[in-house]
Write a protein that holds these residues in place. Sequence first.
Motif, PDB file in Angstrom:
ATOM      1  N   CYS A   5     103.294 -15.359 105.129  1.00  0.00           N
ATOM      2  CA  CYS A   5     102.643 -16.388 104.339  1.00  0.00           C
ATOM      3  C   CYS A   5     101.481 -16.220 105.277  1.00  0.00           C
ATOM      4  CB  CYS A   5     103.571 -18.020 104.754  1.00  0.00           C
ATOM      5  SG  CYS A   5     105.128 -17.475 103.852  1.00  0.00           S
ATOM      6  N   ARG A   8      99.463 -22.180 105.809  1.00  0.00           N
ATOM      7  CA  ARG A   8     100.325 -23.366 106.315  1.00  0.00           C
ATOM      8  C   ARG A   8      99.897 -24.356 104.932  1.00  0.00           C
ATOM      9  NH1 ARG A   8     100.609 -21.093 111.043  1.00  0.00           N
ATOM     10  NH2 ARG A   8     102.759 -21.396 111.836  1.00  0.00           N
ATOM     11  N   GLU A  29     104.674 -26.561 106.344  1.00  0.00           N
ATOM     12  CA  GLU A  29     105.586 -25.232 106.604  1.00  0.00           C
ATOM     13  C   GLU A  29     107.363 -25.919 106.571  1.00  0.00           C
ATOM     14  OE1 GLU A  29     106.220 -23.557 111.043  1.00  0.00           O
ATOM     15  OE2 GLU A  29     104.536 -23.783 111.230  1.00  0.00           O
ATOM     16  N   LEU A  32     108.155 -25.513 103.307  1.00  0.00           N
ATOM     17  CA  LEU A  32     108.757 -23.872 103.283  1.00  0.00           C
ATOM     18  C   LEU A  32     110.369 -23.353 103.714  1.00  0.00           C
ATOM     19  CD1 LEU A  32     107.932 -21.359 101.534  1.00  0.00           C
ATOM     20  CD2 LEU A  32     106.719 -20.555 103.638  1.00  0.00           C
ATOM     21  N   PRO A  44     109.972 -18.300 106.837  1.00  0.00           N
ATOM     22  CA  PRO A  44     109.092 -16.973 106.520  1.00  0.00           C
ATOM     23  C   PRO A  44     108.648 -17.078 108.184  1.00  0.00           C
ATOM     24  CG  PRO A  44     109.018 -19.889 106.764  1.00  0.00           C
ATOM     25  CD  PRO A  44     109.958 -19.069 106.605  1.00  0.00           C
ATOM     26  N   PHE A  46     104.468 -16.520 109.594  1.00  0.00           N
ATOM     27  CA  PHE A  46     102.906 -16.740 109.560  1.00  0.00           C
ATOM     28  C   PHE A  46     101.534 -16.224 109.761  1.00  0.00           C
ATOM     29  CE2 PHE A  46     105.936 -21.202 108.685  1.00  0.00           C
ATOM     30  CZ  PHE A  46     105.237 -21.499 106.888  1.00  0.00           C
ATOM     31  N   ASP A  51      94.031 -22.670 105.058  1.00  0.00           N
ATOM     32  CA  ASP A  51      93.981 -22.443 103.812  1.00  0.00           C
ATOM     33  C   ASP A  51      92.354 -22.520 103.348  1.00  0.00           C
ATOM     34  OD1 ASP A  51      93.858 -22.934 101.044  1.00  0.00           O
ATOM     35  OD2 ASP A  51      95.947 -24.765 100.939  1.00  0.00           O
ATOM     36  N   HIS A 104      95.550 -17.438  96.819  1.00  0.00           N
ATOM     37  CA  HIS A 104      96.571 -16.002  95.807  1.00  0.00           C
ATOM     38  C   HIS A 104      95.903 -15.075  95.758  1.00  0.00           C
ATOM     39  CE1 HIS A 104      98.989 -19.934  94.542  1.00  0.00           C
ATOM     40  NE2 HIS A 104      98.812 -19.956  94.815  1.00  0.00           N
TER      41      HIS A 104
END
Length: 243
Positions: A5, A8, A29, A32, A44, A46, A51, A104
């Motif tokens: 990832c 967060r 977090e 997820l 995951p 990180f 963001d 993304h």
Amino acid sequence: MTLVCLTRGEAGKNTDPALGEIDLAQRREAELREACTHLTIDPPLFLGYHDSGRGERLRRDDPLATINADPLEMEAKVLEIVARVQPQVMLSFDPHGIYGHPDHLVAHRLATAVFARSGSVGVPISRLYYTVQTHSEMRLLQTGRCLGVLSGLEPDTYAVCEETVAARVDIAQQGERKRRALYAHRTQTGPLSTLGNLTEAQWKPLLTSETFSLGGTRTPIARYPHPDLFEGLPHPGFRDVQA
């Protein structure tokens, strides 16, 4: 499976007002991590970026936002993980980031670059796939209430035609597990979200199959669409990475 990832999700929105005032990064977090337990995959990893936000919340001045970060630095971090995990398959966002989210789009570019460079760390990843929705799948979701990020999206741009689908994987036996994992993201599945307002008719395709386009391959593929992301690979071991 190894889930990588970038952020967060701290610049996102909380779609469940019942949660009140929260630390969004900390909460997401935790969500997820809970989702990963439902999917029975490893916790995951990180990378520590921020963001980027979107629209009026775009964080142009944050040096750690993914849109401002050094792309080669990102690649080096993921390549270290690739060298350790030795995946056969990599999954990432499609070229339009599902709905155009800047992070993304960065993740798409990052995964594509890592796939191209993976041989430099001795692990030439066999295949790169992008998660996609078909035109009909997106249009079905857009018939609901509270469209959120899907509002105003043109399927001809943000979805794909059937001919673009390289793999369609039957997930019916894991469908309810997937639903629980999605609902673990309470800040994104609340009453003000698209997912929080889906009907069972809209849920059905999400819980029965998943579709992917092909970003790259180093091995032959015998048929399209194929039902297994690992079909035809020389080693059947289940190792993959998603960025």
